[in-house]
Design an enzyme around this catalytic site. Structure first.
Site, mmCIF file in Angstrom:
data_model
loop_
_atom_site.group_PDB
_atom_site.id
_atom_site.type_symbol
_atom_site.label_atom_id
_atom_site.label_comp_id
_atom_site.label_asym_id
_atom_site.label_seq_id
_atom_site.Cartn_x
_atom_site.Cartn_y
_atom_site.Cartn_z
ATOM 1 N N LYS A 195 0.863 -1.179 0.000
ATOM 2 C CA LYS A 195 0.000 0.000 0.000
ATOM 3 C C LYS A 195 0.901 1.232 0.000
ATOM 4 C CE LYS A 195 -3.531 2.526 2.495
ATOM 5 N NZ LYS A 195 -4.544 2.506 3.543
ATOM 6 N N LYS A 248 -2.021 -1.516 -3.991
ATOM 7 C CA LYS A 248 -2.906 -0.352 -3.920
ATOM 8 C C LYS A 248 -2.077 0.921 -3.986
ATOM 9 C CE LYS A 248 -5.877 1.999 -0.706
ATOM 10 N NZ LYS A 248 -6.325 2.088 0.637
HETATM 11 C C1 PBG Z 1 -7.504 3.435 5.287
HETATM 12 C C2 PBG Z 1 -7.725 3.350 3.816
HETATM 13 C C3 PBG Z 1 -7.513 4.319 2.828
HETATM 14 C C4 PBG Z 1 -7.999 3.771 1.641
HETATM 15 C C5 PBG Z 1 -8.443 2.494 1.938
HETATM 16 N N1 PBG Z 1 -8.244 2.245 3.285
HETATM 17 C C6 PBG Z 1 -7.027 5.709 2.899
HETATM 18 C C7 PBG Z 1 -5.676 6.041 3.352
HETATM 19 O O1 PBG Z 1 -4.812 5.189 3.540
HETATM 20 O O2 PBG Z 1 -5.461 7.235 3.552
HETATM 21 C C8 PBG Z 1 -8.051 4.461 0.322
HETATM 22 C C9 PBG Z 1 -9.061 3.945 -0.652
HETATM 23 C C10 PBG Z 1 -9.376 4.854 -1.769
HETATM 24 O O3 PBG Z 1 -8.738 5.905 -1.989
HETATM 25 O O4 PBG Z 1 -10.322 4.534 -2.502
HETATM 26 N N2 PBG Z 1 -6.217 3.499 5.722
#
Ligand code: PBG
Length: 327
Positions: A195, A248
């Site tokens: 991520k 992601k």
């Molecule tokens: C929570 C999370 C996030 C997303 C999914 N889970 C945001 C972040 O890390 O700030 C992003 C998903 C999206 O942008 O569609 N940590």
């Protein structure tokens, strides 16, 4: 086998020829639809930066889930917003929290629908970071305990798959242990393994009200410049018990999806995130691109890169087009 003997255009002449040699097939089977659950009743707030996406209280959420099921989409992922936030994000594991209630009601009506839950603290903490703080720093090991409690509360409510997105080290192992100790050895873990610290999450932070109140997430999410590190992250999560791993965002990270697909023997999920959705919606609304066509092109490219599953706000739109024989 060169021109003029071999002519690749021979198989591009008609749609039926193209159909026969097509290598990648986007199917509704790949799609997972994200949903945002709010406390209370009668809540249906449109998310400005994500046309078609809403924050929903459980009553409205059930209508939306019905529509997901009618589109033959195999699964959803739930994100929750609390009644009130605190330093430790303690509403995240409340037995009567919106996510926990939503899971029970959804499973009551549609036991076969795959329910994935996002496990993170940023929606629940007053400071908006994904773990608990000491000073300005997110504490890794102290956060693990809370994440394991959140995961367990989701499993107890009936979630099929727990998806930790916090990026703390060791969270997959901590969650697996807590699930197993409590008799949830059949509950699966989808790890947000690679991520990245991405600008594409902007619209999500409006939807989930989860923007950090100070600083950013660079101290726990991955540097966008790295790919070897992504493989180490995936290796760690697999070793700790991840049943499926995620890359992601998706569109700027197709190379990572491919590398993970080639090097690991686990299903791979890709999260086509909020900013990817917002860009296509905005350009299409201006008439600058054909929104349906670009949506299908992007989703197909994610499958072509090697993803088995795509988490996408386009899931219903894409399912509808696929049902109508779109190609
Ligand atoms: C929570 C999370 C996030 C997303 C999914 N889970 C945001 C972040 O890390 O700030 C992003 C998903 C999206 O942008 O569609 N940590």
């Amino acid at each position: 086998m060169y021109f003029p003997v071999y002519r690749p255009r021979r198989f591009r002449r008609t749609e039926n020829l193209r159909r026969m040699v097509r290598e990648t097939r986007l199917s509704v089977d790949h799609l997972v639809y994200p949903l945002f659950v709010m406390p209370g009743k009668g809540v249906k707030n449109p998310v400005q930066s994500m046309p078609g996406v809403f924050q929903l209280s459980v009553d409205h959420l059930l209508e939306e889930v019905r529509s997901v099921v009618e589109h033959n989409i195999p699964g959803i992922i739930l994100f929750g917003l609390p009644e009130k936030k605190d330093e430790h994000g303690s509403e995240a594991y409340a037995d009567k929290g919106p996510v926990q209630q939503a899971i029970r009601k959804i499973k009551d009506k549609w036991p076969d629908l795959t329910v994935i839950t996002d496990v993170c603290l940023c929606e629940y903490t007053s400071h908006g970071h994904c773990g608990i703080l000491r000073g300005d720093e997110v504490q890794n090991d102290a956060t693990l305990e809370i994440l394991a409690r959140v995961a367990l509360s989701h499993a107890k409510a009936g979630a099929d798959i727990i998806a930790p997105s916090d990026m703390m080290d060791g969270r997959v192992g901590a969650i697996r242990e807590s699930l197993d100790e409590n008799g949830f050895e059949q509950t699966a873990i989808l790890a947000y393994s690679a991520k990245y610290c991405s600008g594409f999450y902007g619209p999500f932070r409006e939807a989930a009200d989860s923007a950090p109140q100070f600083g950013d997430r660079r101290a726990y999410q991955m540097d966008v410049a790295n790919s070897e590190e992504a493989l180490r992250e995936v290796a760690l999560d697999v070793e700790e018990g991840a049943d499926m791993v995620m890359v992601k965002p998706a569109l700027s990270y197709l190379d990572i999806i491919r590398r993970v697909r080639d090097e690991f023997d686990r299903p791979v999920a890709a999260y086509s995130v909020s900013g990817e959705y917002a860009m296509i919606k905005a350009a299409a609304a201006n008439g600058w691109i054909d929104g349906d066509r670009v949506m299908m092109e992007v989703l197909t490219s994610i499958v072509r890169a090697g993803a088995d599953m795509i988490l996408t706000y386009f899931a219903k739109d894409a399912a509808a087009l696929l049902q109508n024989g779109y190609r």
